[in-house]
Motif scaffolding. Structure first.
Motif, short mmCIF file in Angstrom:
data_model
loop_
_atom_site.label_atom_id
_atom_site.label_comp_id
_atom_site.label_asym_id
_atom_site.label_seq_id
_atom_site.Cartn_x
_atom_site.Cartn_y
_atom_site.Cartn_z
N VAL A 1 0.95 -1.18 -0.12
CA VAL A 1 -0.03 0.07 -0.13
C VAL A 1 0.93 1.27 0.15
O VAL A 1 0.65 2.04 -0.75
N GLU A 2 1.81 1.49 0.68
CA GLU A 2 2.84 2.33 0.94
C GLU A 2 3.57 2.60 -0.36
O GLU A 2 3.87 3.86 -0.96
N ARG A 3 4.07 1.43 -1.07
CA ARG A 3 4.59 1.56 -2.11
C ARG A 3 3.94 2.19 -3.29
O ARG A 3 4.16 2.91 -4.30
N LEU A 4 2.61 1.77 -3.36
CA LEU A 4 1.62 2.17 -4.66
C LEU A 4 1.36 3.71 -4.35
O LEU A 4 1.16 4.22 -5.30
N ARG A 5 1.29 4.13 -3.03
CA ARG A 5 0.87 5.48 -3.01
C ARG A 5 2.25 6.28 -3.48
O ARG A 5 2.02 7.39 -3.94
N ALA A 6 3.19 5.82 -3.04
CA ALA A 6 4.69 6.53 -3.49
C ALA A 6 4.62 6.58 -4.99
O ALA A 6 5.54 7.45 -5.68
N ALA A 7 4.24 5.70 -5.68
CA ALA A 7 4.23 5.42 -7.01
C ALA A 7 3.09 6.40 -7.66
O ALA A 7 3.08 6.26 -8.91
N GLY A 8 2.22 7.06 -6.95
CA GLY A 8 1.47 7.96 -7.63
C GLY A 8 -0.13 7.57 -7.66
O GLY A 8 -0.96 8.00 -8.11
N VAL A 9 -0.19 6.17 -7.27
CA VAL A 9 -1.50 6.01 -7.01
C VAL A 9 -2.47 6.37 -6.13
O VAL A 9 -2.03 6.48 -4.87
N ASP A 10 -3.36 7.16 -6.26
CA ASP A 10 -4.21 8.02 -5.38
C ASP A 10 -5.49 7.52 -4.97
O ASP A 10 -6.05 8.09 -3.96
N ARG A 11 -5.90 6.54 -5.34
CA ARG A 11 -7.03 5.69 -4.65
C ARG A 11 -6.88 4.02 -4.51
O ARG A 11 -6.78 3.45 -5.74
N LEU A 12 -6.91 3.58 -3.48
CA LEU A 12 -6.81 2.23 -3.21
C LEU A 12 -8.15 1.86 -2.49
O LEU A 12 -8.79 2.52 -1.45
N GLN A 13 -8.87 0.74 -2.96
CA GLN A 13 -10.10 0.36 -2.50
C GLN A 13 -10.43 -1.21 -2.20
O GLN A 13 -9.73 -1.99 -3.36
N ILE A 14 -10.92 -1.77 -1.43
CA ILE A 14 -11.17 -3.26 -1.18
C ILE A 14 -12.56 -3.39 -1.63
O ILE A 14 -13.33 -2.62 -1.23
N LEU A 15 -12.62 -4.25 -2.65
CA LEU A 15 -13.91 -4.82 -3.10
C LEU A 15 -14.22 -6.20 -3.05
O LEU A 15 -13.23 -6.98 -3.54
N SER A 16 -14.90 -6.70 -1.95
CA SER A 16 -14.77 -8.02 -1.34
C SER A 16 -16.32 -8.49 -1.14
O SER A 16 -17.12 -7.72 -0.91
N GLY A 17 -16.56 -9.77 -1.39
CA GLY A 17 -17.80 -10.38 -1.23
C GLY A 17 -17.99 -10.79 0.32
O GLY A 17 -18.93 -11.53 0.60
N ASP A 18 -16.96 -10.66 1.01
CA ASP A 18 -16.92 -11.00 2.36
C ASP A 18 -17.89 -10.01 3.28
O ASP A 18 -18.40 -9.09 2.74
N HIS A 19 -18.09 -10.29 4.43
CA HIS A 19 -19.01 -9.94 5.52
C HIS A 19 -18.54 -8.47 5.66
O HIS A 19 -17.30 -8.08 5.62
N VAL A 20 -19.31 -7.43 5.75
CA VAL A 20 -18.78 -5.94 5.74
C VAL A 20 -17.98 -5.89 6.79
O VAL A 20 -17.11 -4.91 6.64
N ALA A 21 -18.31 -6.14 8.07
CA ALA A 21 -17.44 -5.77 9.37
C ALA A 21 -15.91 -6.22 9.01
O ALA A 21 -15.08 -5.59 9.43
N ALA A 22 -15.94 -7.49 8.33
CA ALA A 22 -14.66 -8.15 8.19
C ALA A 22 -13.90 -7.30 7.32
O ALA A 22 -12.59 -6.80 7.45
N VAL A 23 -14.60 -6.78 6.21
CA VAL A 23 -13.82 -6.23 5.21
C VAL A 23 -13.51 -4.63 5.50
O VAL A 23 -12.19 -4.06 5.45
N GLU A 24 -14.46 -3.95 6.15
CA GLU A 24 -14.21 -2.95 6.96
C GLU A 24 -13.02 -2.88 7.87
O GLU A 24 -12.00 -1.93 7.94
N ALA A 25 -12.96 -3.85 8.93
CA ALA A 25 -11.83 -4.00 9.72
C ALA A 25 -10.28 -3.91 9.03
O ALA A 25 -9.47 -3.43 9.34
N LEU A 26 -10.35 -4.91 7.78
CA LEU A 26 -9.20 -4.85 7.20
C LEU A 26 -8.71 -3.63 6.50
O LEU A 26 -7.65 -3.24 6.41
#
Length: 674
Positions: A506-531
């Motif tokens: 995540v840190e390397r991608l931001r350093a490379a200029g990626v300005d938006r990182l997002q998780i899209l998962s079919g898993d339970h909302v609470a588990a995904v948000e915690a991650l």
């Protein structure tokens, strides 16, 4: 279909889908295949060691004869004789290629340019320079073609290490050595320590040195993943062709024939990659052809017009025109640019990263938005049951029995964990199993209808779920519900570990200029948000394959030159991979659909492979622009000096062959981990 799909297809150069040999099943991943090679004139074909030795022999003969001319020429009544003898060996292959090009109505090519320039120098009495033009041209071609051959060889040798023969275990207990291409699914083969696995197979029970049963065996997967550390593969898991058995003899149940093995799929991916040209390659090829024609025309005008406006003789302007002709050869551009992409793809392959074409190296440099799947991507994908909550009148054992019995045929990480944790013998009477990607599975167990899946999936089937306590509802675990006969049996809570390198990525991608990182998962909302909170990025849970695809397509449709990348591994990630500008899939443990749909395949079981892919793509782009600027700048300078009478043929030779070799040398700076 979203609007960005059609524009993306046009950007990929796809104009005739019928002619495309590879289609991912969605519009923007069809690609128009161009012929490989180098110059638009048809040079730089695939060289062979024999052709290279012949070229080197002719070069050496000409060089010796030219050297003799310096000693014999002053004493000879025919000073042109030895230079002519030196000229013929290197001129013959060029005359042959020029003849073939002219027959194909290609008049403005490097062969005709070099012949006209060298013959003109001969006519002006510049014998040494006439021979030097072709000598340095031949040397340049030899070194350039050799570099191109090694670049292709570096790619192919990664996947051409599988043995041609295999040890087949017969039903009567005997063994027979057979050609590996004759193996069929279901055959049992033996691989001894130090031997290479010939086909994809399922690892059978392993025995240790003392006869004890082992749960796993060690394999060297460096040829496929680029990882030097051995990989432990459990009994029942897939061992891919091209891996090396390390510690003991193992038996494998063949899963697919040799032609469909993982190593052959890698070879096809890499060979197809050379056909999918990046925009820079296509532009340079078109520009180089026009550039040659323009400079050739300028040379003709220099001879016809300049003497009318100057007191200098025609021979002076003819010499300058010859300099123009030598400089007009576009080799530095049309060879070094494709070779840079070859180098990038080859370096990536050795590091366990497979690009489907140079076009995706270019696209990856423009990515500013990256979306991740969760399970098996940001996490290890090795689930463990945290706890069970059975609903009366069922017990925890019954909950585990029904869920594991139904899931025993699934390859989903959650299903594998549930089956692995089951303590009781599972039912053998399981029928009508139907799995819906990202939702769940249903079927009959012991004659009863059983459903296992997400809460939303069960509710869509009309089942009423019990009200959970506050703590259970917001538990940061993956939650699976099991129902039998329309009644809820209970909940299974599973945990998965975050990959240790995830925060670093995540840190390397931001350093490379990626300005938006997002998780899209079919898993339970609470588990995904915690991650997401742990990684400091946006997170969205309970995403069906359709929702993932829609979210990625919406990001991609925001507009260029900013592109979107999606990284996933599962069957339910296929639509999202197809919707992204660059789809990246895991090649170790990933589903076949994800691998076939993706534009980049990561064979290395580390998220750092994604940042390495970004790094290699940026290096290739930087080298390409450096080579273009250097080649055009050097040629423009020599052309300007030649028009003023300052440049001579030696400078033109450097601007052609010398610049080409420097550009080729520049591409070898591309490497992984920079």
């Amino acid at each position: 279909m979203h609007l960005h799909h059609s524009s993306h297809a046009q950007a990929h150069g796809c104009t005739d889908h019928a002619s495309c040999s590879h289609s991912h099943g969605h519009t923007h991943h069809a690609h128009h295949h161009e012929a490989t090679g180098g110059c638009a004139c048809g040079c730089h074909g695939h060289s062979t060691p024999l052709s290279e030795r012949i070229t080197l022999t002719l070069f050496g003969l000409s060089l010796v004869l030219l050297g003799l001319s310096f000693f014999v020429q002053p004493l000879s009544a025919y000073p042109w004789l030895l230079p002519l003898l030196a000229y013929l060996p290197v001129a013959f292959p060029i005359v042959r290629d020029a003849f073939h090009s002219v027959r194909n109505r290609d008049f403005f090519n490097e062969f005709t340019l070099m012949l006209v320039a060298s013959m003109g120098a001969f006519a002006l009495g510049e014998y040494t320079e006439a021979v030097a033009v072709l000598l340095f041209y031949t040397l340049g071609e030899y070194l350039q073609n050799r570099a191109a051959r090694f670049a292709r060889h570096d790619i192919r040798q990664l996947v051409q290490r599988t043995p041609r023969r295999a040890t087949l275990c017969l039903a009567d207990g005997t063994r027979q050595v057979v050609p590996s291409q004759t193996l069929q699914p279901g055959d049992l083969i033996e691989v001894k320590p130090g031997e290479c696995v010939p086909v994809d197979g399922q690892l059978q029970p392993v025995s240790g040195s003392r006869g004890e049963a082992l749960e796993q065996a060690d394999f060297d997967t460096a040829a496929l993943t680029g990882e030097s550390m051995p990989r432990a593969i459990r009994v029942g898991e897939t061992v891919e062709a091209g891996t090396l058995s390390l510690s003991q003899s193992v038996r494998l149940r063949v899963l697919r024939p040799e032609s469909a093995s993982a190593v052959q799929r890698m070879l096809h991916l890499i060979e197809d990659a050379s056909q999918r040209k990046a925009p820079a390659e296509r532009v340079i090829r078109r520009f180089a052809h026009r550039y040659t024609q323009i400079v050739f025309l300028l040379a003709v005008l220099l001879v016809l017009v300049a003497p009318l406006c100057s007191a200098q003789p025609v021979s002076v302007w003819l010499y300058r025109a010859l300099v123009f002709l030598v400089v007009s050869c576009p080799c530095a551009l049309v060879l070094s640019i494709p070779l840079a992409y070859f180098r990038g793809i080859g370096v990536a392959s050795r590091s366990g990263i497979l690009f489907r074409g140079g076009i995706f190296l270019d696209t990856l440099t423009r990515v500013k938005r990256v979306c991740f799947d969760k399970t098996g991507t940001l996490t290890t994908g090795e689930f463990e049951i945290n706890h069970l909550v059975a609903c009366a009148p069922y017990t925890a054992d019954q909950l585990c029995y029904y869920a594991a019995s139904l899931e025993q045929g699934s390859n989903h990480p959650l299903a594998r964990a549930i089956v692995r944790e089951a303590k009781l013998p599972l039912s053998t009477h399981v029928e009508g199993v139907c799995e819906q990607a990202g939702k769940g599975v249903q079927g009959c167990v012991d004659g009863d209808q059983v459903v296992v899946g997400t809460e939303a999936f069960l509710q869509s089937l009309g089942l009423t779920l019990p009200v959970l306590s506050e703590a259970e509802a917001h538990a940061d675990c993956s939650r699976v519900v099991c129902a039998r006969g329309g009644q809820i049996v209970g909940y299974l809570y599973l945990t998965d570990e975050l990959r240790p390198e995830a925060l670093q990525v995540v840190e390397r991608l931001r350093a490379a200029g990626v300005d938006r990182l997002q998780i899209l998962s079919g898993d339970h909302v609470a588990a995904v948000e915690a991650l997401g909170k742990r990684l400091g990025i946006a997170a969205q849970g309970e995403c069906t394959p359709e929702i993932k695809s829609r979210e990625v397509a919406a990001l991609s449709a925001i507009g260029t030159p900013v592109e979107t990348c999606f990284l996933g591994d599962g069957f339910n990630d296929g639509p999202a991979l197809a919707s992204a500008d660059v789809g990246v899939a895991w090649g170790t443990g990933g589903s076949d659909l994800a691998i076939e749909t993706a534009d980049v395949v990561l064979r290395r079981n580390s998220l750092l492979a994604l940042t390495d892919a970004f790094s290699i793509a940026r290096q290739v782009k930087r080298v390409v622009f450096q080579n273009i600027a250097f080649a055009l700048g050097a040629k423009a300078l020599v052309l300007l000096l030649a028009s003023w009478g300052i440049a001579h043929l030696w400078m033109a030779i450097f601007a052609d062959t010398g610049v080409a070799l420097l550009c080729v040398a520049n591409i070898w700076r591309i490497r992984c981990g920079v």
